[in-house]
Design a protein around this motif. Structure first.
Motif, PDB file in Angstrom:
ATOM      1  N   LEU A  34      45.501  64.892  98.080  1.00 47.85           N
ATOM      2  CA  LEU A  34      44.325  65.252  98.879  1.00 47.85           C
ATOM      3  C   LEU A  34      43.061  64.643  98.288  1.00 47.85           C
ATOM      4  O   LEU A  34      42.264  64.019  99.005  1.00 47.85           O
ATOM      5  N   LEU A  35      42.856  64.808  96.986  1.00 49.57           N
ATOM      6  CA  LEU A  35      41.637  64.317  96.355  1.00 49.57           C
ATOM      7  C   LEU A  35      41.568  62.793  96.371  1.00 49.57           C
ATOM      8  O   LEU A  35      40.486  62.217  96.530  1.00 49.57           O
ATOM      9  N   THR A  36      42.712  62.133  96.215  1.00 44.68           N
ATOM     10  CA  THR A  36      42.718  60.668  96.279  1.00 44.68           C
ATOM     11  C   THR A  36      42.334  60.179  97.665  1.00 44.68           C
ATOM     12  O   THR A  36      41.555  59.228  97.817  1.00 44.68           O
ATOM     13  N   THR A  37      42.865  60.839  98.694  1.00 44.09           N
ATOM     14  CA  THR A  37      42.540  60.446 100.068  1.00 44.09           C
ATOM     15  C   THR A  37      41.061  60.649 100.363  1.00 44.09           C
ATOM     16  O   THR A  37      40.401  59.774 100.952  1.00 44.09           O
ATOM     17  N   ILE A  38      40.524  61.795  99.956  1.00 49.98           N
ATOM     18  CA  ILE A  38      39.104  62.070 100.184  1.00 49.98           C
ATOM     19  C   ILE A  38      38.239  61.058  99.437  1.00 49.98           C
ATOM     20  O   ILE A  38      37.267  60.523  99.993  1.00 49.98           O
ATOM     21  N   ALA A  39      38.577  60.789  98.184  1.00 48.03           N
ATOM     22  CA  ALA A  39      37.787  59.845  97.389  1.00 48.03           C
ATOM     23  C   ALA A  39      37.803  58.452  98.004  1.00 48.03           C
ATOM     24  O   ALA A  39      36.756  57.790  98.098  1.00 48.03           O
ATOM     25  N   HIS A 181      46.854  56.433  91.948  1.00 49.56           N
ATOM     26  CA  HIS A 181      45.885  57.498  92.202  1.00 49.56           C
ATOM     27  C   HIS A 181      44.695  57.371  91.236  1.00 49.56           C
ATOM     28  O   HIS A 181      43.535  57.520  91.643  1.00 49.56           O
ATOM     29  N   LEU A 182      45.011  57.111  89.979  1.00 52.06           N
ATOM     30  CA  LEU A 182      43.947  57.016  88.973  1.00 52.06           C
ATOM     31  C   LEU A 182      43.038  55.820  89.240  1.00 52.06           C
ATOM     32  O   LEU A 182      41.815  55.919  89.129  1.00 52.06           O
ATOM     33  N   LEU A 183      43.628  54.687  89.602  1.00 46.19           N
ATOM     34  CA  LEU A 183      42.825  53.483  89.830  1.00 46.19           C
ATOM     35  C   LEU A 183      41.963  53.637  91.075  1.00 46.19           C
ATOM     36  O   LEU A 183      40.774  53.275  91.071  1.00 46.19           O
ATOM     37  N   VAL A 184      42.532  54.183  92.157  1.00 45.77           N
ATOM     38  CA  VAL A 184      41.768  54.352  93.397  1.00 45.77           C
ATOM     39  C   VAL A 184      40.568  55.262  93.169  1.00 45.77           C
ATOM     40  O   VAL A 184      39.439  54.956  93.591  1.00 45.77           O
ATOM     41  N   THR A 185      40.782  56.384  92.493  1.00 46.24           N
ATOM     42  CA  THR A 185      39.674  57.315  92.284  1.00 46.24           C
ATOM     43  C   THR A 185      38.668  56.783  91.273  1.00 46.24           C
ATOM     44  O   THR A 185      37.474  57.084  91.373  1.00 46.24           O
ATOM     45  N   ARG A 186      39.127  55.986  90.326  1.00 46.50           N
ATOM     46  CA  ARG A 186      38.167  55.387  89.388  1.00 46.50           C
ATOM     47  C   ARG A 186      37.284  54.381  90.111  1.00 46.50           C
ATOM     48  O   ARG A 186      36.071  54.321  89.877  1.00 46.50           O
ATOM     49  N   LEU A 187      37.859  53.583  90.998  1.00 47.90           N
ATOM     50  CA  LEU A 187      37.069  52.641  91.784  1.00 47.90           C
ATOM     51  C   LEU A 187      36.129  53.377  92.726  1.00 47.90           C
ATOM     52  O   LEU A 187      34.990  52.946  92.943  1.00 47.90           O
ATOM     53  N   ALA A 188      36.593  54.494  93.287  1.00 50.17           N
ATOM     54  CA  ALA A 188      35.721  55.290  94.162  1.00 50.17           C
ATOM     55  C   ALA A 188      34.503  55.784  93.401  1.00 50.17           C
ATOM     56  O   ALA A 188      33.386  55.789  93.923  1.00 50.17           O
ATOM     57  N   GLY A 189      34.703  56.185  92.153  1.00 52.67           N
ATOM     58  CA  GLY A 189      33.581  56.617  91.329  1.00 52.67           C
ATOM     59  C   GLY A 189      32.622  55.492  91.015  1.00 52.67           C
ATOM     60  O   GLY A 189      31.426  55.736  90.806  1.00 52.67           O
ATOM     61  N   CYS A 190      33.118  54.252  90.994  1.00 53.17           N
ATOM     62  CA  CYS A 190      32.227  53.098  90.801  1.00 53.17           C
ATOM     63  C   CYS A 190      31.362  52.871  92.034  1.00 53.17           C
ATOM     64  O   CYS A 190      30.212  52.453  91.915  1.00 53.17           O
ATOM     65  N   HIS A 238      45.879  56.865  73.287  1.00 48.45           N
ATOM     66  CA  HIS A 238      46.770  56.018  74.068  1.00 48.45           C
ATOM     67  C   HIS A 238      45.936  55.043  74.880  1.00 48.45           C
ATOM     68  O   HIS A 238      44.722  55.213  74.982  1.00 48.45           O
ATOM     69  N   PRO A 239      46.547  53.998  75.462  1.00 49.49           N
ATOM     70  CA  PRO A 239      45.773  53.041  76.268  1.00 49.49           C
ATOM     71  C   PRO A 239      45.084  53.723  77.437  1.00 49.49           C
ATOM     72  O   PRO A 239      45.725  54.380  78.254  1.00 49.49           O
ATOM     73  N   ALA A 240      43.781  53.586  77.520  1.00 56.39           N
ATOM     74  CA  ALA A 240      43.017  54.220  78.604  1.00 56.39           C
ATOM     75  C   ALA A 240      43.453  53.653  79.940  1.00 56.39           C
ATOM     76  O   ALA A 240      43.646  52.455  80.094  1.00 56.39           O
ATOM     77  N   GLY A 241      43.611  54.543  80.916  1.00 55.88           N
ATOM     78  CA  GLY A 241      43.982  54.113  82.251  1.00 55.88           C
ATOM     79  C   GLY A 241      45.455  54.231  82.561  1.00 55.88           C
ATOM     80  O   GLY A 241      45.863  54.072  83.699  1.00 55.88           O
ATOM     81  N   LEU A 242      46.291  54.524  81.548  1.00 54.04           N
ATOM     82  CA  LEU A 242      47.712  54.697  81.784  1.00 54.04           C
ATOM     83  C   LEU A 242      48.067  56.166  81.634  1.00 54.04           C
ATOM     84  O   LEU A 242      47.615  56.830  80.700  1.00 54.04           O
ATOM     85  N   PRO A 243      48.897  56.720  82.532  1.00 53.94           N
ATOM     86  CA  PRO A 243      49.285  58.122  82.412  1.00 53.94           C
ATOM     87  C   PRO A 243      50.009  58.376  81.109  1.00 53.94           C
ATOM     88  O   PRO A 243      50.890  57.609  80.714  1.00 53.94           O
TER      89      PRO A 243
END
Length: 308
Positions: A34-39, A181-190, A238-243
């Motif tokens: 839900l949050l990914t779709t909204i973002a 999901h993480l990449l899409v929402t991070r780009l949305a925040g940009c 751990h490497p940032a951006g990876l689950p």
């Protein structure tokens, strides 16, 4: 166009309540999706608004890159905004493009560094075990389904049954493609800073989603909670951006959720989470309508005042 073009830039604030409530009242799978779709939807509307402001505002700026006829006095009189709006839109769009490019470049660099780290290890369906005393584990996406990467330090710090929970957790990240999901929402925040809380909420809920999958796979929620807690106590960065298994936090919330019952797929109709979801959905709908309305108004202005 009026104020409609500005609405998509501020309406992401309507998603903040569900970003705060989703992790407490929704199943993490439903919350993350839900949050990914909204973002994604609100980021797209914000980008359209910035682009429209750029076009409208730069019509007032001499020497703009648009067709000469778009800077005619008729167009300048028809568009409603001052030159400062165009200048601000140029700065904002430049910042958005730069932030998105930086995020994508960082994401690619992290992926390549992680792939190089496991390049010399045997291939196969099993986890890639790095001979490193620093304890860490993360999911590395790839074209063949990705790999689980774990250090000898992490394996040595967990009991055998806890390792099973760890592998199930990381496998869930790969199976459900949580990195997207993480990449899409991070780009949305940009694109729109008001959407950054949604990225943090999605990061937490993807970890909770993997926790629930792991608990179901091993058949013991308490065991999974113990594995999460122990891994968090010993984990290295751990490497940032990876689950990753023990991040992001807060880990105590994840442990407490695992010690409780399995969350419901959706809360009751009159619960705060449902109302917050409806509020965010309404904000997303208004953002889309406003962006389309502003785009249509701009096309009408340009069609009437210039020979397109």
């Amino acid at each position: 166009m009026g104020t409609a073009v500005f609405l998509p830039l501020v309406l992401p604030l309507t998603a903040l309540p569900i970003a705060r409530l989703a992790g407490h009242h929704l199943h993490p799978r439903a919350a993350a999706r839900l949050l990914t779709t909204i973002a994604a939807a609100m980021a797209l509307c914000s980008a359209v608004s910035l682009a429209l402001l750029f076009v409208v505002g730069t019509a007032h700026i001499p020497g703009n890159p648009l067709p000469d006829s778009w800077s005619d006095p008729e167009v300048r009189d028809a568009v409603p905004f001052h030159q400062a709006v165009g200048s601000g839109a140029i700065v904002a769009l430049t910042a958005v493009v730069a932030a998105c490019a930086r995020t994508l470049r960082r994401h690619r660099r992290v992926r390549l560094d992680a792939l190089r780290a496991v390049a010399g290890l045997p291939t196969g369906p099993g986890p890639a075990v790095l001979p490193d005393p620093q304890p860490y584990a993360y999911a590395l996406p790839g074209p063949d389904g990705g790999r689980i990467v774990v250090s000898t330090g992490m394996l040595g710090g967990l009991a055998e049954d806890e390792r099973t929970a760890l592998f199930a957790h990381e496998r869930a990240h790969l199976t459900h493609r949580h990195h997207r999901h993480l990449l899409v929402t991070r780009l949305a925040g940009c694109v729109n800073p008001f959407l950054r809380p949604l990225h943090h909420a999605v990061a937490y809920n993807t970890e909770r989603w993997a926790d629930e999958v792991a608990a179901h796979a091993v058949g013991d929620r308490r065991l999974t909670a113990r594995a999460v807690a122990r891994a968090a106590l010993i984990s290295a960065p751990h490497p940032a951006g990876l689950p990753a298994f023990a991040a992001p936090g807060p880990v105590p919330r994840r442990v407490a959720a695992l010690l409780g019952p399995v969350p419901h797929a959706w809360p009751p109709a009159h619960s705060p989470a449902t109302l917050a979801t409806m509020f965010a959905a309404a904000g997303t709908a208004v953002s889309a309508v406003s962006a389309l309305n502003a785009a249509g108004a701009l096309l009408l202005i340009l069609k009437v005042t210039t020979p397109l």
